[in-house]
Design a protein around this motif. Structure first.
Motif, PDB file in Angstrom:
ATOM      1  N   ALA A 217      42.293  35.354  39.977  1.00  0.00           N
ATOM      2  CA  ALA A 217      40.893  35.127  39.612  1.00  0.00           C
ATOM      3  C   ALA A 217      40.577  33.636  39.552  1.00  0.00           C
ATOM      4  O   ALA A 217      41.263  32.865  38.880  1.00  0.00           O
ATOM      5  N   ALA A 219      38.197  30.535  38.534  1.00  0.00           N
ATOM      6  CA  ALA A 219      37.195  30.192  37.526  1.00  0.00           C
ATOM      7  C   ALA A 219      35.876  29.839  38.193  1.00  0.00           C
ATOM      8  O   ALA A 219      35.826  29.164  39.219  1.00  0.00           O
ATOM      9  N   GLU A 222      34.959  34.331  39.389  1.00  0.00           N
ATOM     10  CA  GLU A 222      35.614  35.575  39.001  1.00  0.00           C
ATOM     11  C   GLU A 222      36.031  35.493  37.539  1.00  0.00           C
ATOM     12  O   GLU A 222      36.336  34.407  37.035  1.00  0.00           O
ATOM     13  N   GLU A 223      36.074  36.634  36.883  1.00  0.00           N
ATOM     14  CA  GLU A 223      36.655  36.695  35.550  1.00  0.00           C
ATOM     15  C   GLU A 223      37.124  38.111  35.257  1.00  0.00           C
ATOM     16  O   GLU A 223      36.612  39.086  35.815  1.00  0.00           O
ATOM     17  N   THR A 225      37.709  40.682  32.045  1.00  0.00           N
ATOM     18  CA  THR A 225      37.360  40.905  30.646  1.00  0.00           C
ATOM     19  C   THR A 225      38.170  42.081  30.096  1.00  0.00           C
ATOM     20  O   THR A 225      38.616  42.945  30.852  1.00  0.00           O
ATOM     21  N   TYR A 233      36.522  43.709  35.947  1.00  0.00           N
ATOM     22  CA  TYR A 233      36.587  42.612  36.907  1.00  0.00           C
ATOM     23  C   TYR A 233      35.166  42.235  37.259  1.00  0.00           C
ATOM     24  O   TYR A 233      34.364  43.082  37.660  1.00  0.00           O
ATOM     25  N   ARG A 235      32.575  39.329  39.301  1.00  0.00           N
ATOM     26  CA  ARG A 235      32.541  38.229  40.255  1.00  0.00           C
ATOM     27  C   ARG A 235      31.129  38.029  40.791  1.00  0.00           C
ATOM     28  O   ARG A 235      30.286  38.943  40.742  1.00  0.00           O
ATOM     29  N   GLU A 247      30.304  43.933  38.567  1.00  0.00           N
ATOM     30  CA  GLU A 247      31.333  44.235  37.565  1.00  0.00           C
ATOM     31  C   GLU A 247      31.907  45.614  37.872  1.00  0.00           C
ATOM     32  O   GLU A 247      31.152  46.574  38.066  1.00  0.00           O
ATOM     33  N   SER A 340      39.552  26.858  42.074  1.00  0.00           N
ATOM     34  CA  SER A 340      38.600  26.615  40.983  1.00  0.00           C
ATOM     35  C   SER A 340      38.005  25.218  41.083  1.00  0.00           C
ATOM     36  O   SER A 340      36.802  25.022  40.846  1.00  0.00           O
ATOM     37  N   ALA A 356      31.181  33.953  32.299  1.00  0.00           N
ATOM     38  CA  ALA A 356      31.958  32.843  32.849  1.00  0.00           C
ATOM     39  C   ALA A 356      31.627  32.573  34.307  1.00  0.00           C
ATOM     40  O   ALA A 356      32.196  31.660  34.909  1.00  0.00           O
ATOM     41  N   LEU A 357      30.737  33.353  34.900  1.00  0.00           N
ATOM     42  CA  LEU A 357      30.373  33.181  36.305  1.00  0.00           C
ATOM     43  C   LEU A 357      29.230  32.170  36.418  1.00  0.00           C
ATOM     44  O   LEU A 357      28.159  32.365  35.836  1.00  0.00           O
TER      45      LEU A 357
END
Length: 489
Positions: A217, A219, A222-223, A225, A233, A235, A247, A340, A356-357
């Motif tokens: 993933a 940064a 993508e993240e 959780t 997932y 993105r 998601e 990243s 975080a996206l």
């Protein structure tokens, strides 16, 4: 299969064949998936069709009980590299909706008449009918999951007019759009995007797929959780008409993964769904893979231990190409850090951060002339990255659904700094080839050693060697854990 064997599959309600063929019943005017739980019709009343579009063209409407338009796609289109297989992958990605049959034919290198003839001969429907069936399915999703006006849904699904939309819905579902919307199951909805169920056939090794994506993933785009077993997932997506955030949940019901899409333009719904399906390899045939591997005394136990292990694809094909070059001869963690940094320096910001996206991955055009000084890697690698992005931007290298795999691999190998590993990795993940083996990959070599096999054994794993690669990577990680428990796989 002949019609008698297809009927036996229907009698046994065999879900392995959902999406492979469709059953139409003359006495009811309905078509179903093979696993439909309804009373099995008499053999004399049944006909079989190779696509939902063919059944619709013959005048049948979709069963309201088994929803045959929502089945996984046939794994045949992932396996086949001929014009029909390539066309089906392009139609699924929305090429006909965006560029028409002429655009599809140009990508394939055939005339529109030849494309029409080939698809009709094999699927009982031409590209327009196949795209129409897909548009109807998209419209049904929007009718049942959003409160958008019907007129907006018609154009978001790709229909040219409201009249065409109304006629198609009535023909396929035997209901008006308003009736179809009114029959939806009442459920609390937060209004944030379009909720979806992404169907798959057979077992699905979700934990392993999410592990694979979590280790890679990047940064900003993508993240992951939640905790294992209930992870999500997330993105960002750069789509033909705008951007989106997707998601996908690790835990769904039998035969599906939960998903949600937030799009700046709903016309991108079909394309976004297909990108998720490719990323999570949801149209695979795990039964065929397991049957092939079960005969091998070395690989068979690995396949039995992880039923439904998939070969993840890519949501953004040029992105995967860039990340493959960044990952040459370094660890997965180091490649993730470089990617990243690249996103932070050159990525396009989302209209608004979403968790975080914050960005979508930079375009090939943006990277082709970029200095890339932010990346701590050799000058030769930077030149390779710029050459790759220039080739992608100019069309010298074509990475898109339905691209000619052999031609793409040859074009990649012609670039400076692109070797067999990078080209093979992209063929496996970006182009969705289920039969790629990577004998030079360190993880593959370690996996082979862990099970007491050699590269020569891979010939017996055709045409599913990409799945064997993933089993070998897992075997290598397990062997490393046994030696050094503190080192993650």
């Amino acid at each position: 299969m002949d019609d008698d064997s297809r009927y036996e599959a229907v009698r046994s309600r065999d879900a392995r064949f959902d999406g492979v063929f469709y059953t139409a019943v003359r006495t009811t005017g309905i078509y179903c998936r093979p696993s439909c739980p309804a009373l099995t019709p008499k053999r004399a009343n049944v006909t079989f069709h190779p696509s939902a579009a063919a059944a619709q063209a013959a005048g049948y409407r979709a069963c309201r009980r088994c929803r045959p338009d929502a089945v996984p796609g046939s794994a045949e289109w992932n396996l086949r590299a001929d014009a029909v297989g390539r066309a089906m992958r392009m139609i699924a990605d929305g090429v006909v909706d965006r560029d028409g049959v002429t655009g599809l034919a140009a990508r394939l290198g055939y005339s529109p008449r030849q494309v029409q003839r080939q698809l009709t001969a094999e699927l009982g429907a031409g590209p327009v009918a196949l795209a129409r069936a897909q548009r109807a399915h998209t419209a049904r999703i929007l009718l049942r999951t959003t409160d958008l006006p019907v007129t907006e849904i018609a154009f978001a699904a790709g229909f040219a007019s409201v009249r065409q939309f109304n006629d198609t819905i009535r023909q396929i579902y035997a209901r008006t759009p308003t009736q179809l919307r009114g029959s939806r199951t009442a459920a609390p909805r937060d209004g944030a995007g379009v909720p979806l169920r992404l169907a798959h056939r057979g077992p699905y090794a979700a934990r392993e797929v999410f592990d694979f994506l979590a280790r890679r993933a990047v940064a900003g785009i993508e993240e992951i959780t939640g905790e294992p077993g209930t992870r999500g997932y997330r993105r960002s997506l750069d789509l033909p008409h705008g951007t989106g955030v997707a998601e996908v949940g690790e835990s769904g019901g039998p035969g599906w993964l939960p998903a949600r899409l937030r799009l700046t333009d709903l016309r991108d719904l079909t394309t976004a769904v297909q990108r998720l399906r490719r990323l999570f390899d949801l149209d695979a045939d795990p039964y065929a893979v397991a049957e092939r591997f079960a005969a091998d005394p070395r690989l068979g136990p690995l396949a039995a231990a992880r039923p439904g292990l998939r070969s993840p694809g890519a949501a953004q094909l040029h992105e995967l190409a860039v990340r493959a070059v960044l990952g040459q001869q370094i660890t997965v963690a180091a490649a993730r850090t470089l990617a990243s940094t690249l996103v932070a320096a050159y990525g396009k910001p989302l209209p608004a951060p979403d968790g975080a996206l914050t960005h979508v991955f930079p375009t090939a055009d943006a990277l082709a002339e970029a200095p890339l000084t932010e990346l701590g890697m050799p000058d030769t690698r930077r030149r390779t990255l710029r050459a790759l992005c220039a080739a992608l931007a100019e069309g010298t290298v074509v990475l898109e659904p339905g691209a000619d795999r052999d031609a793409a691999q040859a074009a990649l190998l012609a670039l400076p700094g692109i070797g067999p590993w990078t080209a093979g990795y992209l063929r496996m993940r970006a182009l969705g080839d289920p039969d790629v083996f990577l004998p030079g990959d360190a993880g593959v070599r370690h996996g082979l050693a862990a099970i007491g096999a050699g590269p020569g054994d891979a010939g017996g794993w055709r045409p599913w060697r990409s799945y064997a690669v993933h089993h070998l990577w897992r075997a290598a990680g397990d062997a490393q854990l046994r030696v050094s428990p503190a080192v993650p796989s």
